[in-house]
Design an enzyme around this catalytic site. Structure first.
Site, PDB file in Angstrom:
ATOM      1  N   ASN A  16       0.848  -1.189   0.000  1.00  0.00           N
ATOM      2  CA  ASN A  16       0.000   0.000   0.000  1.00  0.00           C
ATOM      3  C   ASN A  16       0.894   1.253   0.000  1.00  0.00           C
ATOM      4  O   ASN A  16       1.562   1.574   0.980  1.00  0.00           O
ATOM      5  CB  ASN A  16      -0.903  -0.049   1.247  1.00  0.00           C
ATOM      6  N   ASP A  82      -1.125  -3.685  10.097  1.00  0.00           N
ATOM      7  CA  ASP A  82      -2.471  -4.150   9.754  1.00  0.00           C
ATOM      8  C   ASP A  82      -3.435  -3.184  10.424  1.00  0.00           C
ATOM      9  O   ASP A  82      -3.294  -2.872  11.610  1.00  0.00           O
ATOM     10  CB  ASP A  82      -2.731  -5.588  10.195  1.00  0.00           C
TER      11      ASP A  82
HETATM   12  P1  IMP Z   1      -4.653  -3.786   5.384  1.00  0.00           P
HETATM   13  O1  IMP Z   1      -3.712  -3.226   4.349  1.00  0.00           O
HETATM   14  O2  IMP Z   1      -4.980  -5.206   5.182  1.00  0.00           O
HETATM   15  O3  IMP Z   1      -4.137  -3.489   6.770  1.00  0.00           O
HETATM   16  O4  IMP Z   1      -6.025  -2.999   5.211  1.00  0.00           O
HETATM   17  C1  IMP Z   1      -6.147  -1.734   5.690  1.00  0.00           C
HETATM   18  C2  IMP Z   1      -7.434  -1.100   5.149  1.00  0.00           C
HETATM   19  O5  IMP Z   1      -8.039  -0.362   6.215  1.00  0.00           O
HETATM   20  C3  IMP Z   1      -7.123  -0.079   4.069  1.00  0.00           C
HETATM   21  O6  IMP Z   1      -7.209  -0.627   2.785  1.00  0.00           O
HETATM   22  C4  IMP Z   1      -8.184   0.971   4.309  1.00  0.00           C
HETATM   23  O7  IMP Z   1      -9.365   0.569   3.688  1.00  0.00           O
HETATM   24  C5  IMP Z   1      -8.380   0.932   5.812  1.00  0.00           C
HETATM   25  N1  IMP Z   1      -7.477   1.875   6.491  1.00  0.00           N
HETATM   26  C6  IMP Z   1      -6.441   1.581   7.326  1.00  0.00           C
HETATM   27  N2  IMP Z   1      -5.820   2.683   7.735  1.00  0.00           N
HETATM   28  C7  IMP Z   1      -6.441   3.707   7.128  1.00  0.00           C
HETATM   29  C8  IMP Z   1      -6.230   5.109   7.141  1.00  0.00           C
HETATM   30  O8  IMP Z   1      -5.292   5.651   7.758  1.00  0.00           O
HETATM   31  N3  IMP Z   1      -7.099   5.832   6.425  1.00  0.00           N
HETATM   32  C9  IMP Z   1      -8.124   5.288   5.709  1.00  0.00           C
HETATM   33  N4  IMP Z   1      -8.347   3.996   5.623  1.00  0.00           N
HETATM   34  C10 IMP Z   1      -7.508   3.194   6.340  1.00  0.00           C
END
Ligand code: IMP
Length: 207
Positions: A16, A82
């Site tokens: 990301n 995460d």
């Molecule tokens: P991960 O990459 O599996 O941890 O998924 C995290 C998801 O949570 C992201 O794709 C966003 O949809 C949401 N998310 C996590 N942190 C943020 C943030 O700081 N702003 C907005 N969305 C977030």
């Protein structure tokens, strides 16, 4: 040569780009390497049942990769994030499923689905949570958690950031995360809080 703040590099275990950018500004004294930088191109299956479990899965995958193929890099620290949003009126969904809440799994579709699920529900309370998992070169694992409470707006506000930023208004404020600069968001966000704990820990253990 022992591990110190001059030679330690952090591999950030995420594809990301927005998270990578935020992590780079949260750890300005470290060189942050991306998965691309270390030549890791496999998909990591996040099948844990908690933020902590999924963060561990990401960091351990990279630890195994580095220690199998890149033994010459003893000073790499591995960090993963995460995170997600938990909405009170939806029984704290989407939580660990935040990234894939809608079938398309794009930021826009996820956010639209969340607004649709809530419709005109007056309970707009939500929190963001972030768990960072750090693995040191000797294999010891450390977790750092950050949380921020707020309310969800009914409409999209602002264009900065990513994910659910345009509808999340931190408690006590009026601007959404997407209406803030990156440094303003980092100063109070879930990732900012967890990152601060992690950098304080690193400052203690690195000479
Ligand atoms: P991960 O990459 O599996 O941890 O998924 C995290 C998801 O949570 C992201 O794709 C966003 O949809 C949401 N998310 C996590 N942190 C943020 C943030 O700081 N702003 C907005 N969305 C977030």
């Amino acid at each position: 040569m022992g591990l110190n703040s001059k030679n330690a590099k952090i591999v950030f275990a995420s594809n990301n780009g927005h998270k990578l950018e935020e992590i780079r500004s949260l750890f300005p004294n470290f060189e942050i390497l991306s998965l691309k930088d270390i030549g890791f191109d496999k998909e990591i299956i996040e099948n844990g049942h908690s933020f902590e479990a999924n963060a561990r899965i990401k960091s351990e995958s990279i630890f195994r990769f580095l220690h199998t193929f890149k033994e010459e890099n003893p000073s790499y620290l591995i960090l993963s994030d995460d995170s997600g949003i938990c909405v009170e009126a939806l029984n704290f969904a989407p939580g660990i499923h935040s990234a894939r809440y809608s079938s398309q799994g794009t930021d826009k579709a996820n956010l639209e689905k969340l607004l649709e699920e809530l419709r005109d529900n007056p309970n707009r309370k939500a929190f963001f949570i972030c768990v960072l998992c750090l693995i040191l070169p000797n294999g010891t694992t450390h977790f750092f958690e950050g949380k921020i409470h707020g309310n969800l707006s009914e409409k999209v506000l602002g264009e900065n950031g990513f994910g659910y930023d345009p509808i999340f208004v931190p408690l006590g404020g009026e601007k959404s995360f997407a209406q803030m600069s990156e440094s303003e968001k980092n100063s109070l966000s879930h990732r900012g809080v967890a990152g601060k704990k992690c950098s304080e820990f690193l400052a203690q253990i690195l000479s």
